[in-house]
Structures are given as structure tokens and as C-alpha cells.
Scaffold this motif. Structure first.
Motif, PDB file in Angstrom:
ATOM      1  N   LYS A 111      46.623  56.429  46.361  1.00  0.00           N
ATOM      2  CA  LYS A 111      47.291  57.259  47.359  1.00  0.00           C
ATOM      3  C   LYS A 111      46.824  56.907  48.775  1.00  0.00           C
ATOM      4  O   LYS A 111      45.631  56.701  49.002  1.00  0.00           O
ATOM      5  CB  LYS A 111      46.978  58.733  47.095  1.00  0.00           C
ATOM      6  CG  LYS A 111      47.879  59.709  47.843  1.00  0.00           C
ATOM      7  CD  LYS A 111      49.236  59.778  47.174  1.00  0.00           C
ATOM      8  CE  LYS A 111      50.101  60.881  47.778  1.00  0.00           C
ATOM      9  NZ  LYS A 111      51.421  60.918  47.159  1.00  0.00           N
TER      10      LYS A 111
ATOM     11  N   ILE B 150      55.179  52.974  43.017  1.00  0.00           N
ATOM     12  CA  ILE B 150      55.879  51.778  43.493  1.00  0.00           C
ATOM     13  C   ILE B 150      57.203  51.600  42.755  1.00  0.00           C
ATOM     14  O   ILE B 150      58.199  51.171  43.316  1.00  0.00           O
ATOM     15  CB  ILE B 150      54.990  50.525  43.313  1.00  0.00           C
ATOM     16  CG1 ILE B 150      53.710  50.673  44.150  1.00  0.00           C
ATOM     17  CG2 ILE B 150      55.732  49.269  43.729  1.00  0.00           C
ATOM     18  CD1 ILE B 150      52.689  49.574  43.902  1.00  0.00           C
TER      19      ILE B 150
ATOM     20  N   ARG C  17      53.321  49.881  51.761  1.00  0.00           N
ATOM     21  CA  ARG C  17      53.983  50.550  50.641  1.00  0.00           C
ATOM     22  C   ARG C  17      55.438  50.093  50.544  1.00  0.00           C
ATOM     23  O   ARG C  17      55.922  49.747  49.453  1.00  0.00           O
ATOM     24  CB  ARG C  17      53.916  52.063  50.827  1.00  0.00           C
ATOM     25  CG  ARG C  17      54.601  52.851  49.718  1.00  0.00           C
ATOM     26  CD  ARG C  17      54.522  54.354  49.984  1.00  0.00           C
ATOM     27  NE  ARG C  17      55.232  55.095  48.954  1.00  0.00           N
ATOM     28  CZ  ARG C  17      56.542  55.291  48.943  1.00  0.00           C
ATOM     29  NH1 ARG C  17      57.290  54.779  49.912  1.00  0.00           N
ATOM     30  NH2 ARG C  17      57.104  55.965  47.974  1.00  0.00           N
ATOM     31  N   ASP C  18      56.147  50.065  51.664  1.00  0.00           N
ATOM     32  CA  ASP C  18      57.559  49.668  51.654  1.00  0.00           C
ATOM     33  C   ASP C  18      57.720  48.231  51.175  1.00  0.00           C
ATOM     34  O   ASP C  18      58.674  47.907  50.451  1.00  0.00           O
ATOM     35  CB  ASP C  18      58.166  49.819  53.057  1.00  0.00           C
ATOM     36  CG  ASP C  18      58.300  51.282  53.479  1.00  0.00           C
ATOM     37  OD1 ASP C  18      58.163  52.162  52.606  1.00  0.00           O
ATOM     38  OD2 ASP C  18      58.523  51.528  54.685  1.00  0.00           O
TER      39      ASP C  18
ATOM     40  N   GLY D 222      46.607  48.097  49.676  1.00  0.00           N
ATOM     41  CA  GLY D 222      47.665  47.210  49.205  1.00  0.00           C
ATOM     42  C   GLY D 222      47.172  46.054  48.374  1.00  0.00           C
ATOM     43  O   GLY D 222      47.970  45.284  47.832  1.00  0.00           O
TER      44      GLY D 222
ATOM     45  N   LEU E  44      48.603  54.460  50.983  1.00  0.00           N
ATOM     46  CA  LEU E  44      48.953  53.136  51.508  1.00  0.00           C
ATOM     47  C   LEU E  44      49.578  53.257  52.897  1.00  0.00           C
ATOM     48  O   LEU E  44      50.353  54.186  53.157  1.00  0.00           O
ATOM     49  CB  LEU E  44      49.976  52.452  50.587  1.00  0.00           C
ATOM     50  CG  LEU E  44      49.536  51.892  49.243  1.00  0.00           C
ATOM     51  CD1 LEU E  44      50.746  51.284  48.543  1.00  0.00           C
ATOM     52  CD2 LEU E  44      48.449  50.855  49.402  1.00  0.00           C
TER      53      LEU E  44
ATOM     54  N   ASP F 165      50.337  56.368  44.979  1.00  0.00           N
ATOM     55  CA  ASP F 165      51.603  56.047  45.632  1.00  0.00           C
ATOM     56  C   ASP F 165      52.431  55.278  44.605  1.00  0.00           C
ATOM     57  O   ASP F 165      52.064  54.160  44.214  1.00  0.00           O
ATOM     58  CB  ASP F 165      51.375  55.177  46.877  1.00  0.00           C
ATOM     59  CG  ASP F 165      51.042  55.996  48.118  1.00  0.00           C
ATOM     60  OD1 ASP F 165      51.345  57.209  48.133  1.00  0.00           O
ATOM     61  OD2 ASP F 165      50.472  55.424  49.064  1.00  0.00           O
TER      62      ASP F 165
END
Length: 290
Positions: A226, A86, A233-234, A56, A228, A84
Motif C-alpha cells: 500500500k 494491480i 501504480r498507474d 514499485g 505506491l 495496492d
């Protein structure tokens, strides 16, 4: 925040614009440092982002088509599925620009001349395999013409060549072209490659409107390595979505002629997958290495 291109370019400007708003919505005194890792058509920055620790603390911009075209044309250490996602922020359509003194007022004018004079229409781009170059190839296929590609190091050089008369056509994204035109460059757009007319250029017809069924644009979105942790991530996805919807950011993006188009991760992934299929087919039909 890794930027795979040099300072001062379209991606860099948007990155530095939105960073404070992401900080705002992340809270807890978050600070974002922009790091430019230019080179290899974006490949150096994309690779560095892919191999970073998925904790992150490292995010970065992904740019199409380069993110997708590089792994198609040569062996690379990254693929769009290695991140990942965003959220996408910018969707800058391609465009054809000419000098204001040019005889070409429409794409049809250009096609008529190109068919009568194969190879005499020069088209400048930001390099082999760039969105501008691939857009030229799509147009050749859609219109049944043969053009001559002239690669440059950046859109600024393409602009200068159009203005000086060295080039017949400059393949330049709408946002960049508008910035040049508003800045006084004697240029006009004769077609934009969006699905429908962007609000930034409501008077310029699309290629499809002029009878050439094609669409080309440069997406610019944020991603992380990739893997997280879901909660991190959220949090990043939420902060970027809030930043993209911030009225002040939207206003400032308009002042930069940045065509904003937020896409949440699922829609962003679909767009990348569709682009990959399209470019794989183009590679089979018209390999773009020169």
C-alpha cells in the motif's frame, strides 16, 4: 515478484508465464525476478509483500480464499486492504472429481449416498481453510449432508488419493483437475463451482445447474504494498492489463489450463470485499478450524 507458494504450483507457473509479458509492456529493459516465499498457507508471502517498501520494486500474487480466510481465523499481519491492487489474472473454479470407476456420475448421486451414509464420503483438499476445504463446507451447507474432510499438502497428493481409491472425492480446482486428466489420471469432474461453465470444461455442469446454489473459486492476482506513488501504480496497472490481453500470453495460459479472468483494480477490490463478507458468514456458521 513474491509468490506465497512453492515452485511448480499453479500460481508459480502463471507468475513465470506472465512475467516476460509484464516486462515487455513496462519497457525500459524491465526485469522481474520471481521469489517463492512458501509457508503458513500463503501467510508468509502475503505478510512479506504487505511490509515491503511501496516503491514499485516489489509486487506479488494474492490468492483467495487464503488471503482473506487467514485474517478471519487467526491474528495476522496483513489484510487485503493493505495492498495496492494491480489486477486479477486467474479465476480457477473449484470442482469435485472422482475416480473414473466411481459409481457417482452426478452430484445428486453423491448426495443420495451421503445422506444415507453420513460421514462416509471422504473429501480431500489442500489443507484446512484452503479454497478446496471451504468449498466442501459450502457444499455440506447447500446439500444438507455431512462429509469427512481429509487434508493434504497439495493437489498432487489429493489426485494420488483419488486415483488409488483412498478418497471418494477430490476437491481440486478445474485447471489442475484438467491437467491431471489430460495427463492420463483416471479421474472425472462431476461438477464445477463457477457461476457458469468455464470454456476449459464446457461439458461439466456447474453445481448451480445441478441444484446446489454455491460458487467457489481461487482468484490469483497481482498487488503491491500500500502507498505506491500514483504514477508508478498507474504504470504497473497498465502494463499488467496489456500483458493479460496479449494474444500469445492468452494462448500459453490455455495450454497450462489456467482459467484467465482479468479484473481491473476496482472490480478486483469489489470481488475481494464480497468474498470477505461470504467467508465471515461461513466462519460464524461453520468455523473451519480443525
Amino acid at each position: 515478484m513474491i509468490i506465497a507458494y512453492a515452485p511448480g504450483g499453479g500460481t508459480d507457473l502463471v507468475a513465470r508465464l506472465i512475467a516476460p509479458y509484464i516486462e515487455k509492456y513496462l519497457g525500459n529493459n524491465a526485469r522481474i525476478v520471481v521469489s517463492n516465499k512458501a509457508g503458513a498457507g500463503g501467510g508468509i508471502g502475503f505478510a512479506e509483500l504487505a511490509k515491503a517498501a511501496p516503491d514499485g520494486y516489489t509486487i506479488g500474487f494474492l490468492n483467495t480464499p487464503n488471503l482473506i480466510s487467514i485474517p478471519i481465523e487467526r491474528q495476522s499481519t496483513f489484510h487485503w486492504k493493505d495492498y495496492d491492487l494491480i489486477g486479477n489474472l486467474i479465476d480457477d473454479p473449484g470442482a469435485f472429481t472422482v475416480n473414473t470407476s466411481s459409481e457417482f456420475k452426478t452430484l445428486k448421486d453423491l448426495v443420495v449416498y451421503a445422506k444415507a451414509n453420513p460421514g462416509k464420503v471422504t473429501v480431500g483438499s489442500t489443507g484446512v481453510g484452503s479454497d478446496d476445504h471451504l468449498a466442501m463446507l459450502f457444499f455440506e451447507k447447500a446439500a444438507g449432508v455431512k462429509l469427512t474432510h481429509v487434508p493434504y499438502k497439495g493437489s498432487g497428493e489429493t489426485r494420488a488419493a483419488v486415483v488409488s481409491g483412498q478418497l471418494v472425492v477430490g476437491a481440486i480446482n478445474v485447471g489442475e483437475a484438467l491437467a491431471y486428466i489430460k495427463g492420463g489420471s483416471p479421474m472425472r469432474m462431476i461438477g464445477q463451482m463457477s457461476l457458469k461453465r468455464t470454456v476449459l470444461a464446457p461439458d461439466t455442469p456447474t453445481f448451480a445447474e445441478q441444484g446446489y446454489n454455491m460458487e467457489s473459486a481461487s482468484l490469483r492476482g497481482l498487488a503491491a504494498p500500500k502507498g505506491l506513488p500514483p504514477e508508478i501504480r498507474d504504470r504497473l496497472v497498465k502494463a499488467v492489463a496489456q500483458a493479460a490481453a496479449d494474444p500469445e500470453y492468452i494462448k500459453k495460459a490455455g495450454e497450462l489450463f489456467a482459467p484467465i479472468r482479468y479484473l481491473a483494480p476496482p472490480a478486483y477490490a469489489k470481488e475481494l470485499a464480497d468474498t470477505e463478507k461470504m467467508l465471515q458468514q461461513l466462519w460464524k456458521d461453520m468455523p473451519w478450524k480443525e
